[in-house]
Design an enzyme around this catalytic site. Structure first.
Site, PDB file in Angstrom:
ATOM      1  N   HIS A 147     -41.697 -45.571 -29.668  1.00  0.00           N
ATOM      2  CA  HIS A 147     -41.011 -45.178 -30.884  1.00  0.00           C
ATOM      3  C   HIS A 147     -41.136 -43.678 -31.164  1.00  0.00           C
ATOM      4  CE1 HIS A 147     -38.997 -46.197 -34.609  1.00  0.00           C
ATOM      5  NE2 HIS A 147     -39.901 -45.542 -35.298  1.00  0.00           N
TER       6      HIS A 147
ATOM      7  N   ASP B 229     -40.407 -49.196 -27.047  1.00  0.00           N
ATOM      8  CA  ASP B 229     -40.520 -49.113 -28.510  1.00  0.00           C
ATOM      9  C   ASP B 229     -40.769 -50.495 -29.111  1.00  0.00           C
ATOM     10  OD1 ASP B 229     -40.225 -48.660 -31.226  1.00  0.00           O
ATOM     11  OD2 ASP B 229     -38.493 -47.348 -30.994  1.00  0.00           O
TER      12      ASP B 229
ATOM     13  N   SER C 286     -35.537 -43.474 -36.789  1.00  0.00           N
ATOM     14  CA  SER C 286     -36.088 -44.766 -37.188  1.00  0.00           C
ATOM     15  C   SER C 286     -35.349 -45.284 -38.421  1.00  0.00           C
ATOM     16  CB  SER C 286     -37.596 -44.628 -37.415  1.00  0.00           C
ATOM     17  OG  SER C 286     -38.209 -45.872 -37.547  1.00  0.00           O
TER      18      SER C 286
END
Length: 561
Positions: free
Chosen positions: A526, A491, A406
């Site tokens: 995610h 995501d 991320s």
């Protein structure tokens, strides 16, 4: 619910973080009423008959809080508050006393709180802390007082105050602001308070006895600190009984499996209630954890947490290493235990976490020094940690692999562009690599709320600064290490198009023949696929890539997983 007869749970089957909430009868297992659809995972009971929940707008920003009466249709629910500022998002939690629900509206720098009085069956929110730019607050309740943790530019590591229920403007300081100690969380009990703090990069927990609920409150005195054994570790509060004198907490380190302790706040005695079983002949005495410091380019000392197996590591520069980093959002990447990690460590790897600026490990200023127009500190800190480890014979460039997810994937992309010569292989998980383009588009999820983290590139100063480090915009014709990039089709935080664009740019420009793999999970968001075994498979894929990049024998068994 308070009576224990019904259970409400939130379910997301796609990974897009849009939930459906179901209510079931705890005894019969039968569903009660119709499910609540298209909401966040924030749900709380408001007595036995009502649920409070939050919905999102078209950019997935939590913007409305609702009151739902059991048995009624969702379309009849009452909207308690609508946050119209698109840089703010709503959150919800209940006090430990279960007497109040708190609704917080916050940006990266400012937050304010409403409360709902549950015993009086209130149907309207009341203001607890006002909206003042730069003031950030969290709250709980005990007896005749609200307890508020308050942060500002002046009190950047937070102070703890209390105010009477009938006069929320009259505050008494319980724990003053301290330059070297950051208040991270508080847990209230009928007769005690447990304060979770950070000092010198390490978590700490201190318990204090409180005066009677009808007595005046004053500064906390005579706290008792809970002792921990490892040089680097993680501590977090666990749900505890409000009327008890026992606080329950989670503890682990990179070599200590996740453990649950009950600590008697009157006697100071800790009792281990549970420790996770680790298969594969795990023996904690085989492993060493260390805490070391690297000097950043500006002289700042950056802490690192290190794990290795003492009978397999030579510390002469010949050992393989996996270096992990994050460094954003004031998030603390504490050295917790992860069983799958030992699949590498038991093959002689050294595993290191670099606690770089942009995170929250060393206090609020640690975060401020790694965001906005200081974001590059995050990247240069990571490079400094890598160079320190090489200089001190923990590894060599030819054995150094790096990993981040991320915003940590942004870190991976940035340092790969800046110092591709320094690393043998890199894994960038769901990486935020198209920073400039994403932050220029307020119609996609998270952008408006992120301007206080990265900057608003519609302003020239931020535009050119962000462009100078945004990974997609800085790929160039040069040799890169072996690289694995992952994405999730569903995501909502980092759209799969970002890592795909980054990989395409690398394929176009890079001048080497090293591995460049792109793996997109078609049924995940995610946080990767759900389920323990699916996550282990993901770790196994990552580790197999690292072993291949290093030319090491791939795993033949999964005993350590």
């Amino acid at each position: 619910m308070p009576s224990g007869k019904l259970v409400a749970y939130a379910e997301d089957t796609k990974g897009d973080e849009i939930y459906t909430v179901y209510v079931i009868d705890a005894e019969s297992g039968q569903y009660v009423g119709q499910p609540l659809k298209a909401i966040t995972s924030d749900i709380e009971w408001a007595g036995d008959d009502n649920l409070v929940y939050i919905t999102m707008d078209n950019i997935l920003r939590p913007d409305k809080v609702w009151l739902h009466k059991l048995g009624s249709d969702q379309s009849d629910d009452t909207c308690l508050y609508h946050e119209k500022d698109d840089t703010f998002s709503l959150g919800l939690h209940a006090s430990e006393s279960k007497q109040y629900l708190f609704v917080g509206s916050g940006s990266k720098n400012t937050s304010f709180i409403f409360y709902l009085d549950i015993p009086n069956q209130s149907k309207e929110l009341a203001v607890l802390t006002p909206r003042i730019d730069g003031i950030d607050t969290t709250a709980s309740h005990r007896g005749n007082h609200f307890y508020i943790t308050r942060r500002s530019e002046e009190f950047y590591n937070s102070e703890l105050v209390a105010c009477p229920l009938n006069n929320v403007a009259e505050t008494t300081v319980l724990l003053p602001h301290r330059e070297s100690v950051k208040i991270q969380d508080v847990q209230l009990f009928e007769n005690h308070i447990a304060v979770y703090e950070r000092e010198n990069g390490l978590p700490k927990a201190t318990v204090y006895r409180l005066p009677g609920t009808g007595e005046a409150v004053g500064q906390l005195q005579g706290g008792r600190a809970i002792d921990f054994i490892d040089p680097a570790y993680a501590v977090e509060p666990e749900p505890s009984q409000f009327h008890s004198n026992v606080v329950r907490f989670y503890y682990s380190s990179m070599r200590t499996p996740p453990s649950i302790f009950d600590y008697d706040m009157d006697t100071g005695v800790s009792v281990l209630k549970k420790i996770d079983t680790v298969l594969g002949g795990f023996d904690v005495s085989n492993y060493v954890t260390e805490r070391k410091w690297a000097a950043a380019s500006d002289g700042t000392q950056i802490p690192m947490s290190i794990l290795y197996r003492k009978d397999m590591v030579k510390l002469d520069g010949s050992d393989p290493m996996l270096l992990y980093g994050y460094g954003s959002y004031e998030i603390c990447i504490d050295p917790t235990f992860r069983g799958s990690r030992f699949s590498l460590v038991d093959r002689g790897f050294i595993y290191v976490i670099a606690h770089i600026r942009g995170g929250g490990e060393m206090g609020r200023n640690w975060y401020e020094d790694g965001k906005l127009l200081k974001k590059k500190n995050t990247f240069t800190d990571f490079i400094a940690c890598a160079e320190h480890l090489i200089e001190n014979k923990y590894c060599t460039k030819e054995k150094l692999c790096i990993n981040g997810r991320s915003a940590g994937g942004l870190l991976m992309g940035a340092v790969l562009n800046m110092r591709p010569d320094l690393f043998k292989a890199a894994v960038a998980g769901v990486p935020f690599v198209d920073v400039l383009t994403t932050m220029l588009d307020p119609t996609i999820p998270l952008t408006t709320a992120e301007w206080e983290e990265w900057g608003d590139p519609r302003k020239e100063e931020y535009y050119y600064y962000m462009k100078s480090y945004s990974p997609v915009d800085n790929v160039k014709a040069q040799n890169y290490p072996h690289i694995l990039v992952t994405a999730g089709l569903n995501d909502p935080r980092v759209m799969y198009s970002e890592p795909a664009k980054f990989v395409a740019k690398l394929r176009e420009l890079k001048t080497d023949d090293n591995l460049l793999l792109f793996k997109c999970e078609l049924g995940a968001g995610h946080f990767s696929k759900s389920g323990r075994f699916e996550k282990l498979r993901e770790d196994a894929f990552t580790y197999a890539f690292i072993l291949k990049a290093l030319g090491m024998t791939p795993p033949t068994t999964a005993s350590s997983l």
